[in-house]
Motif scaffolding. Structure first.
Motif, PDB file in Angstrom:
ATOM      1  N   GLY A   1       0.852  -1.179   0.000  1.00 48.23           N
ATOM      2  CA  GLY A   1       0.000   0.000   0.000  1.00 48.23           C
ATOM      3  C   GLY A   1       0.886   1.226   0.000  1.00 48.23           C
ATOM      4  O   GLY A   1       2.057   1.151   0.377  1.00 48.23           O
ATOM      5  N   PRO A   2       0.366   2.355  -0.436  1.00 47.98           N
ATOM      6  CA  PRO A   2       1.172   3.570  -0.406  1.00 47.98           C
ATOM      7  C   PRO A   2       1.691   3.840   1.009  1.00 47.98           C
ATOM      8  O   PRO A   2       0.951   3.744   1.985  1.00 47.98           O
ATOM      9  CB  PRO A   2       0.206   4.664  -0.857  1.00 47.98           C
ATOM     10  N   GLY A   3       2.983   4.106   1.094  1.00 53.38           N
ATOM     11  CA  GLY A   3       3.614   4.350   2.395  1.00 53.38           C
ATOM     12  C   GLY A   3       4.288   3.135   2.987  1.00 53.38           C
ATOM     13  O   GLY A   3       4.997   3.254   3.986  1.00 53.38           O
ATOM     14  N   SER A   4       4.078   1.961   2.384  1.00 52.40           N
ATOM     15  CA  SER A   4       4.710   0.743   2.901  1.00 52.40           C
ATOM     16  C   SER A   4       6.203   0.767   2.605  1.00 52.40           C
ATOM     17  O   SER A   4       6.625   1.185   1.536  1.00 52.40           O
ATOM     18  CB  SER A   4       4.124  -0.510   2.248  1.00 52.40           C
TER      19      SER A   4
ATOM     20  N   MET B   1      17.364  -3.281  -2.500  1.00 50.52           N
ATOM     21  CA  MET B   1      17.176  -1.848  -2.298  1.00 50.52           C
ATOM     22  C   MET B   1      15.940  -1.613  -1.426  1.00 50.52           C
ATOM     23  O   MET B   1      14.909  -2.263  -1.602  1.00 50.52           O
ATOM     24  CB  MET B   1      16.994  -1.143  -3.643  1.00 50.52           C
ATOM     25  N   TYR B   2      16.068  -0.691  -0.483  1.00 55.04           N
ATOM     26  CA  TYR B   2      14.956  -0.339   0.391  1.00 55.04           C
ATOM     27  C   TYR B   2      14.296   0.922  -0.148  1.00 55.04           C
ATOM     28  O   TYR B   2      14.979   1.866  -0.554  1.00 55.04           O
ATOM     29  CB  TYR B   2      15.456  -0.110   1.817  1.00 55.04           C
ATOM     30  N   ALA B   3      12.967   0.935  -0.170  1.00 55.43           N
ATOM     31  CA  ALA B   3      12.239   2.069  -0.722  1.00 55.43           C
ATOM     32  C   ALA B   3      10.855   2.131  -0.092  1.00 55.43           C
ATOM     33  O   ALA B   3      10.429   1.214   0.606  1.00 55.43           O
ATOM     34  CB  ALA B   3      12.130   1.931  -2.239  1.00 55.43           C
ATOM     35  N   THR B   4      10.161   3.231  -0.383  1.00 59.50           N
ATOM     36  CA  THR B   4       8.800   3.437   0.102  1.00 59.50           C
ATOM     37  C   THR B   4       7.852   3.414  -1.095  1.00 59.50           C
ATOM     38  O   THR B   4       8.134   4.031  -2.121  1.00 59.50           O
ATOM     39  CB  THR B   4       8.686   4.798   0.815  1.00 59.50           C
ATOM     40  N   VAL B   5       6.734   2.706  -0.952  1.00 58.63           N
ATOM     41  CA  VAL B   5       5.746   2.601  -2.034  1.00 58.63           C
ATOM     42  C   VAL B   5       5.001   3.923  -2.147  1.00 58.63           C
ATOM     43  O   VAL B   5       4.519   4.467  -1.156  1.00 58.63           O
ATOM     44  CB  VAL B   5       4.751   1.448  -1.755  1.00 58.63           C
ATOM     45  N   LYS B   6       4.933   4.444  -3.391  1.00 60.44           N
ATOM     46  CA  LYS B   6       4.178   5.668  -3.652  1.00 60.44           C
ATOM     47  C   LYS B   6       2.862   5.377  -4.365  1.00 60.44           C
ATOM     48  O   LYS B   6       1.834   5.897  -3.983  1.00 60.44           O
ATOM     49  CB  LYS B   6       5.017   6.652  -4.483  1.00 60.44           C
ATOM     50  N   GLU B   7       2.911   4.566  -5.441  1.00 61.84           N
ATOM     51  CA  GLU B   7       1.709   4.229  -6.207  1.00 61.84           C
ATOM     52  C   GLU B   7       1.762   2.767  -6.602  1.00 61.84           C
ATOM     53  O   GLU B   7       2.830   2.195  -6.763  1.00 61.84           O
ATOM     54  CB  GLU B   7       1.622   5.070  -7.490  1.00 61.84           C
ATOM     55  N   ILE B   8       0.579   2.185  -6.775  1.00 59.00           N
ATOM     56  CA  ILE B   8       0.495   0.786  -7.185  1.00 59.00           C
ATOM     57  C   ILE B   8      -0.356   0.713  -8.446  1.00 59.00           C
ATOM     58  O   ILE B   8      -1.479   1.223  -8.489  1.00 59.00           O
ATOM     59  CB  ILE B   8      -0.124  -0.086  -6.081  1.00 59.00           C
ATOM     60  N   GLY B   9       0.190   0.075  -9.491  1.00 58.88           N
ATOM     61  CA  GLY B   9      -0.550  -0.152 -10.728  1.00 58.88           C
ATOM     62  C   GLY B   9      -0.942  -1.617 -10.819  1.00 58.88           C
ATOM     63  O   GLY B   9      -0.856  -2.366  -9.842  1.00 58.88           O
TER      64      GLY B   9
ATOM     65  N   VAL C   1      12.926  11.097  -5.390  1.00 57.14           N
ATOM     66  CA  VAL C   1      13.367  10.267  -6.516  1.00 57.14           C
ATOM     67  C   VAL C   1      12.437   9.064  -6.616  1.00 57.14           C
ATOM     68  O   VAL C   1      12.381   8.238  -5.703  1.00 57.14           O
ATOM     69  CB  VAL C   1      14.825   9.799  -6.331  1.00 57.14           C
ATOM     70  N   HIS C   2      11.708   8.967  -7.739  1.00 55.09           N
ATOM     71  CA  HIS C   2      10.748   7.884  -7.933  1.00 55.09           C
ATOM     72  C   HIS C   2      11.211   6.979  -9.060  1.00 55.09           C
ATOM     73  O   HIS C   2      11.757   7.440 -10.053  1.00 55.09           O
ATOM     74  CB  HIS C   2       9.358   8.444  -8.239  1.00 55.09           C
ATOM     75  N   ALA C   3      10.957   5.682  -8.891  1.00 54.02           N
ATOM     76  CA  ALA C   3      11.307   4.692  -9.909  1.00 54.02           C
ATOM     77  C   ALA C   3      10.162   3.698 -10.023  1.00 54.02           C
ATOM     78  O   ALA C   3       9.515   3.363  -9.032  1.00 54.02           O
ATOM     79  CB  ALA C   3      12.595   3.973  -9.536  1.00 54.02           C
ATOM     80  N   VAL C   4       9.918   3.233 -11.242  1.00 52.93           N
ATOM     81  CA  VAL C   4       8.842   2.272 -11.491  1.00 52.93           C
ATOM     82  C   VAL C   4       9.450   0.876 -11.559  1.00 52.93           C
ATOM     83  O   VAL C   4      10.414   0.645 -12.283  1.00 52.93           O
ATOM     84  CB  VAL C   4       8.100   2.610 -12.799  1.00 52.93           C
ATOM     85  N   TYR C   5       8.898  -0.048 -10.789  1.00 59.26           N
ATOM     86  CA  TYR C   5       9.366  -1.431 -10.730  1.00 59.26           C
ATOM     87  C   TYR C   5       8.209  -2.375 -11.031  1.00 59.26           C
ATOM     88  O   TYR C   5       7.045  -2.040 -10.806  1.00 59.26           O
ATOM     89  CB  TYR C   5       9.888  -1.760  -9.322  1.00 59.26           C
ATOM     90  N   ALA C   6       8.532  -3.563 -11.482  1.00 54.28           N
ATOM     91  CA  ALA C   6       7.526  -4.615 -11.623  1.00 54.28           C
ATOM     92  C   ALA C   6       7.157  -5.098 -10.225  1.00 54.28           C
ATOM     93  O   ALA C   6       8.000  -5.111  -9.321  1.00 54.28           O
ATOM     94  CB  ALA C   6       8.077  -5.765 -12.458  1.00 54.28           C
TER      95      ALA C   6
END
Length: 154
Positions: free
Chosen positions: A40-43, A51-59, A71-76
């Motif tokens: 979910g956003p914020g997870s 790599m550690y990151a925070t979820v911003k959007e889910i498609g 800095v945002h990056a799109v991942y599978a």
């Protein structure tokens, strides 16, 4: 009758082993799918690359991660290796006061503080002599009295 049973026994064992392997793979897939459902956003997440990151959007098949502030990056979605608890994510990414070791040496920004035995006055210091591969003129003269660059020099 006994020999035909021995002939089919290895095939029965292989089929049983294949059944167990596919069952195990299905369980792993189900566990990964349920883990991705927790996204979910914020997870806070860890990718399969570490790599550690925070979820911003889910498609549908992708997830946008904030890998650094702004800095945002799109991942599978398949690239998400673990969804972390907030406490664990903050401990890993931001550290805690207990994790910080104040006694660690500080690396200086420039090399000047690493120099020891600096002379008090820069004028008194002798510059180191560099060998640039030039020969003294006396050593370069031949027995004929000619230097290396002159015509007739050996």
């Amino acid at each position: 009758m006994n020999s035909s049973l021995l002939t089919f026994l290895p095939f029965v064992v292989l089929i049983g082993a294949m059944f167990l392997m596919t069952r195990s793979a299905k369980k792993k897939q189900q566990a990964a799918a349920s883990m991705r459902d927790q996204l979910g956003p914020g997870s806070g997440v860890r990718t399969i690359g570490g790599m550690y990151a925070t979820v911003k959007e889910i498609g549908d098949d992708t997830v946008t991660l904030e890998v650094a502030p702004g800095v945002h990056a799109v991942y599978a979605k398949n690239a998400i290796g673990a969804v972390l608890e907030d406490d664990e994510y903050n401990r890993i990414v931001h550290g805690t006061a207990d994790d910080l070791n104040i006694d660690t040496p500080v690396v200086p920004d420039d090399a000047s503080s690493l120099l020891k035995d600096e002379p008090a006055d820069a004028d008194q210091a002798e510059a180191p002599k560099l060998d640039l591969g030039k020969k003294d003129e006396k050593a370069a003269e031949d027995t004929d009295g000619k230097t290396d660059g002159e015509a007739g020099a050996k």
